[in-house]
Scaffold this active site. Sequence first.
Site, PDB file in Angstrom:
ATOM      1  N   LYS A  84       7.092   7.595 -26.653  1.00  0.00           N
ATOM      2  CA  LYS A  84       5.997   8.142 -25.580  1.00  0.00           C
ATOM      3  C   LYS A  84       4.460   6.515 -26.058  1.00  0.00           C
ATOM      4  O   LYS A  84       3.971   6.216 -27.501  1.00  0.00           O
ATOM      5  CB  LYS A  84       5.323   9.006 -26.140  1.00  0.00           C
ATOM      6  CG  LYS A  84       4.576   9.323 -24.832  1.00  0.00           C
ATOM      7  CD  LYS A  84       4.350  11.240 -24.153  1.00  0.00           C
ATOM      8  CE  LYS A  84       4.080  11.713 -23.284  1.00  0.00           C
ATOM      9  NZ  LYS A  84       3.106  13.034 -23.252  1.00  0.00           N
TER      10      LYS A  84
HETATM   11  C1  E4P Z   1       3.333  14.503 -20.764  1.00  0.00           C
HETATM   12  O1  E4P Z   1       3.979  14.205 -20.860  1.00  0.00           O
HETATM   13  C2  E4P Z   1       1.511  14.847 -20.645  1.00  0.00           C
HETATM   14  O2  E4P Z   1       1.609  15.781 -22.248  1.00  0.00           O
HETATM   15  C3  E4P Z   1       1.705  16.475 -20.162  1.00  0.00           C
HETATM   16  O3  E4P Z   1       2.109  17.150 -18.992  1.00  0.00           O
HETATM   17  C4  E4P Z   1      -0.386  16.157 -19.667  1.00  0.00           C
HETATM   18  O4  E4P Z   1      -0.443  17.374 -19.134  1.00  0.00           O
HETATM   19  P1  E4P Z   1      -1.767  17.457 -18.888  1.00  0.00           P
HETATM   20  O5  E4P Z   1      -2.227  17.457 -17.696  1.00  0.00           O
HETATM   21  O6  E4P Z   1      -2.321  19.338 -18.201  1.00  0.00           O
HETATM   22  O7  E4P Z   1      -2.784  17.216 -20.262  1.00  0.00           O
END
Ligand code: E4P
Length: 219
Positions: A84
């Site tokens: 990522k």
């Molecule tokens: C995605 O990969 C992220 O980890 C996640 O969806 C972020 O979500 P949030 O905005 O609720 O922190």
Amino acid sequence: MKLFVDTGDIEEVKKAASWGILDGVTTNPTLIAKTGKGFKETVLKICEAVPNGEISAEVVATDYDTMLKEALEVSSWHPNIVVKVPLIEPGISLVKTLSDKGIKTNVTLVFTVSQALLAAKAGATFISNFVGRVDDLSEDGMLAVADSVEMVRTYGFKSQILVASVRHPLHVVQGVQAGAHIATMPLKILEMLFKHPLTDAGLKRFLDDWNAAGLHILE
Ligand code: E4P
């Protein structure tokens, strides 16, 4: 549509995996920090709990050379790991390098179709379009998802659009309507997808009638 659970909590991953419909897991530095455990140890346990899943593990450096070292390290831990990478300039260069090496990537912190275009051109496997954080600012986060799905289709990019920052089941429905390839969400939201009061009421009536008649399947 693929369903991923967004968590670093191994018990949550195991629960989601037990239904047999989980396609992968996304983590981020915040979620990993929340576990209070090591990054590698946590990611490897997740890979073990979802044997055929795609497991996203995020690099934390912000310069290309260190990001590349971290990406190669993280991707060496398990064949199912997807690196990522945040949508920043060295991140896009990194995604191109990793894509050329056949290493899967998930470009994160994407909010606009123009950012998604850069990620798609670099060869991102997944493009994580955050919706909830945009909705929090009184904008419609799902608009960029729909535009990005259209963009990858129009130009024939192989990237899959992943709806991230999901806050409620309606985000999943809207992701389906937009033709998104994947949605990732906390376990709590995955559990909410099961729920309908008519399902509960309908099952209760079936079982009450069945039991009142004294019927059995297994003797
Ligand atoms: C995605 O990969 C992220 O980890 C996640 O969806 C972020 O979500 P949030 O905005 O609720 O922190």
